[in-house]
Design a protein around this motif. Structure first.
Motif, mmCIF file in Angstrom:
data_model
loop_
_atom_site.group_PDB
_atom_site.id
_atom_site.type_symbol
_atom_site.label_atom_id
_atom_site.label_comp_id
_atom_site.label_asym_id
_atom_site.label_seq_id
_atom_site.Cartn_x
_atom_site.Cartn_y
_atom_site.Cartn_z
ATOM 1 N N ARG A 1 0.853 -1.186 0.000
ATOM 2 C CA ARG A 1 0.000 0.000 0.000
ATOM 3 C C ARG A 1 0.894 1.244 0.000
ATOM 4 O O ARG A 1 1.912 1.271 0.711
ATOM 5 N N VAL B 1 1.901 4.929 1.184
ATOM 6 C CA VAL B 1 1.711 5.613 2.464
ATOM 7 C C VAL B 1 2.309 7.025 2.390
ATOM 8 O O VAL B 1 3.457 7.181 1.969
ATOM 9 N N ASP C 1 -2.746 6.964 6.540
ATOM 10 C CA ASP C 1 -2.489 5.945 5.497
ATOM 11 C C ASP C 1 -1.829 4.717 6.123
ATOM 12 O O ASP C 1 -2.128 3.576 5.766
ATOM 13 N N GLU D 1 -4.342 2.576 7.915
ATOM 14 C CA GLU D 1 -5.201 1.896 6.937
ATOM 15 C C GLU D 1 -4.412 0.750 6.278
ATOM 16 O O GLU D 1 -4.899 -0.363 6.121
#
Ligand code: AMP
Length: 367
Positions: free
Chosen positions: A123, A125, A130, A133
């Motif tokens: 993911r 960031v 972020d 998450e």
């Protein structure tokens, strides 16, 4: 040997040990070399002229281009904006598109997934929100990395649980980041392949790599697994064809439960391929030059079993290494500094068993 009748000169952006080894291989083919580097005592300077300057300076890139027939690079952090003004008649290979993709871990992993090449979960960031998450999606342990300019384990933090989330973020934040799943891998392997301007491809046997503190210490090749070899080659072909690639390309993989997970690409010759200089019919450096000049590729099969040992921070004595049968010593001529790659040795043997026995006697390998 003149290439197409005239002696060609190749410009190399970066005069590190990779540039030096490219030039050493290229000289045998009759090529000349000029480098661009910010350090006048960079290893390439032992073999060719260095134009002193930053890779980010388009004027310096243009100065290099004016002195050569074509350009290549030995570093991945050449800002692609600096290459925008290159004249059309001065090819820059491997392609700028591949260089750009390899500079950003997010772009690189997204491309792997588009090409159906397995990666870790990841993911992007930018903020602490972020992070929270991302870790919800990825779980612990996780690895936080800077998206750009990270190498040899720099710009990375392993996060074992929620208590370490904030400190890892604070240590690296301010630049775009990526959070990755931590892979409890069985081993790390890399594939080095080469594609020439005609689209011909060749692949070296897989190399098994051992890192310490994020830096490559040891590569042993061939890694004897036909299924993984075939799978890795299939993945690399997809990447090469995607870019219309020319030159040597490297993909580093984790092996987990017998399956390959791509970690990163290097659109250039690679440390885990140094064994090919003595351990394969044609070394990676020569094949890179052949590929970008549109020459036939050299065969890539291994002549025995090889191990490449990196010398980091200090060099063992030449006599001590050369006393080991099958050993070759490479000294890049760099000033010793902790954590700095100063040289390497390659030991080539007829059998894997013999190789493992010789490695036991290798100075400093177990430390
Ligand atoms: P990299 O800069 O991504 O090549 O990372 C350097 C080294 O750190 C790798 O060769 C691995 O040994 C280790 N490493 C990086 N990412 C991960 C990960 N997601 N899981 C486990 N180990 C990793």
């Amino acid at each position: 040997m003149p290439v197409n009748g005239a002696r060609k000169t190749v410009g190399i952006v970066g005069a590190g040990q990779l540039g030096r080894m490219l030039a050493l291989a290229g000289y045998r083919l009759g090529l000349g070399f000029v480098f661009l580097d910010k350090s006048e005592d960079a290893p390439g300077g032992q073999i060719g002229d260095i134009i002193l300057g930053e890779f980010s300076d388009p004027k310096k890139i243009a100065e290099l281009a004016a002195r050569v027939d074509m350009l290549t690079y030995d570093v991945e952090n050449v800002p692609v904006e600096a290459l925008a003004g290159l004249p059309k008649d001065k090819p820059f290979l491997p392609p700028i598109s591949a260089l750009a993709a390899g500079q950003d871990r997010l772009t690189e992993k997204t491309l792997f997934n588009e090409l159906k090449i397995p990666t870790t979960k990841f993911r992007a960031v930018e903020t602490m929100a972020d992070m929270e998450e991302a870790v919800h999606h990825i779980g612990y342990p996780a690895v936080l990395k800077t998206r750009r300019l990270g190498y040899d384990g720099r710009g990375q933090r392993v996060i074992h649980g929620p208590a370490e989330l904030g400190s890892a973020f604070n240590a690296l934040c301010g630049v775009p980041l990526i959070l990755e799943e931590f892979i409890p891998f069985e081993r790390e392997v890399s594939l080095i392949g080469v594609r020439n301007l005609k689209g011909e491809m060749a692949f070296y046997p897989l190399s098994e790599n051992t890192h310490r503190e994020g830096i490559l210490r040891l590569s042993v090749a061939p890694y004897p697994d036909k299924k993984l070899q075939a799978q890795a080659q299939k993945y690399m072909k997809r990447v090469m064809e995607h870019f219309g690639y020319a030159g040597v390309l490297t993909i580093e993989f984790f092996v987990k439960k017998g399956k390959l997970i791509a970690n990163e690409t290097a659109p250039r010759v690679h440390n885990s391929g140094h064994w090919t200089i003595e351990g394969a019919v044609t070394g990676q450096f020569e094949n890179h030059m052949r590929a970008i000049l549109g020459l036939p590729l050299g065969e890539t099969w291994a002549v025995g079993y090889s191990a490449m040992i990196n010398f980091i921070g200090s060099m063992p004595a030449l006599e001590e290494v050369l006393a080991i049968p099958g050993a070759h010593y490479h000294n890049y001529g760099k000033e010793p500094r902790p954590g700095r790659k100063l040289g390497h040795a390659t030991v080539v043997c007829k059998t894997r068993k013999e190789l493992m026995n010789r490695l036991k006697k290798f100075p400093g390998l177990d430390s």
